[in-house]
Design a protein around this motif. Sequence first.
Motif, PDB file in Angstrom:
ATOM      1  N   LYS A  43       0.856  -1.197   0.000  1.00 17.74           N
ATOM      2  CA  LYS A  43       0.000   0.000   0.000  1.00 17.74           C
ATOM      3  C   LYS A  43       0.882   1.233   0.000  1.00 17.74           C
ATOM      4  O   LYS A  43       1.928   1.269   0.648  1.00 17.74           O
ATOM      5  N   GLU A  45       0.452   5.770  -0.221  1.00 17.88           N
ATOM      6  CA  GLU A  45      -0.447   6.932  -0.249  1.00 17.88           C
ATOM      7  C   GLU A  45       0.380   8.209  -0.340  1.00 17.88           C
ATOM      8  O   GLU A  45       1.420   8.334   0.299  1.00 17.88           O
ATOM      9  N   CYS A  47      -0.250  12.732  -1.104  1.00 18.96           N
ATOM     10  CA  CYS A  47      -1.262  13.790  -1.136  1.00 18.96           C
ATOM     11  C   CYS A  47      -0.766  15.051  -1.848  1.00 18.96           C
ATOM     12  O   CYS A  47       0.434  15.320  -1.893  1.00 18.96           O
ATOM     13  N   CYS A  92      -5.743  12.958  -1.536  1.00 23.10           N
ATOM     14  CA  CYS A  92      -4.757  11.892  -1.341  1.00 23.10           C
ATOM     15  C   CYS A  92      -5.123  10.724  -2.254  1.00 23.10           C
ATOM     16  O   CYS A  92      -6.286  10.362  -2.362  1.00 23.10           O
ATOM     17  N   GLU A  94      -4.499   6.775  -2.827  1.00 26.55           N
ATOM     18  CA  GLU A  94      -4.066   5.565  -2.153  1.00 26.55           C
ATOM     19  C   GLU A  94      -4.088   4.433  -3.186  1.00 26.55           C
ATOM     20  O   GLU A  94      -5.095   4.244  -3.861  1.00 26.55           O
TER      21      GLU A  94
END
Length: 99
Positions: A43, A45, A47, A92, A94
């Motif tokens: 994963k 992420e 922004c 953001c 993800e």
Amino acid sequence: MKFCSFLFLFLLSCASPGFGPKGFIYTNTKTGIFGTGVSGSLKSESCVHSILGLVSFGNASLDTLKSQSNIKQITETNWKTFGILGIYANLCIEVLGMP
């Protein structure tokens, strides 16, 4: 007339996350954009931010996200938006994926 001008400026959101539903006072949403149905083990992420709609900064490109976590195949992408009073907003991205 001054009141109408003030009201117009007050109701105009300067900073906006740009996607999905927007709340006048507060926005906090998560929207699924892409999914293969396969679970991803990695994963990442990142922004981008906006202040008063005057200054924006950040890098949420897929290339950046993939390189941050060594994702080779993306299995899911989500957008998270946040905004408050048109003063501050962010978007953001993800991603979940497999090596």
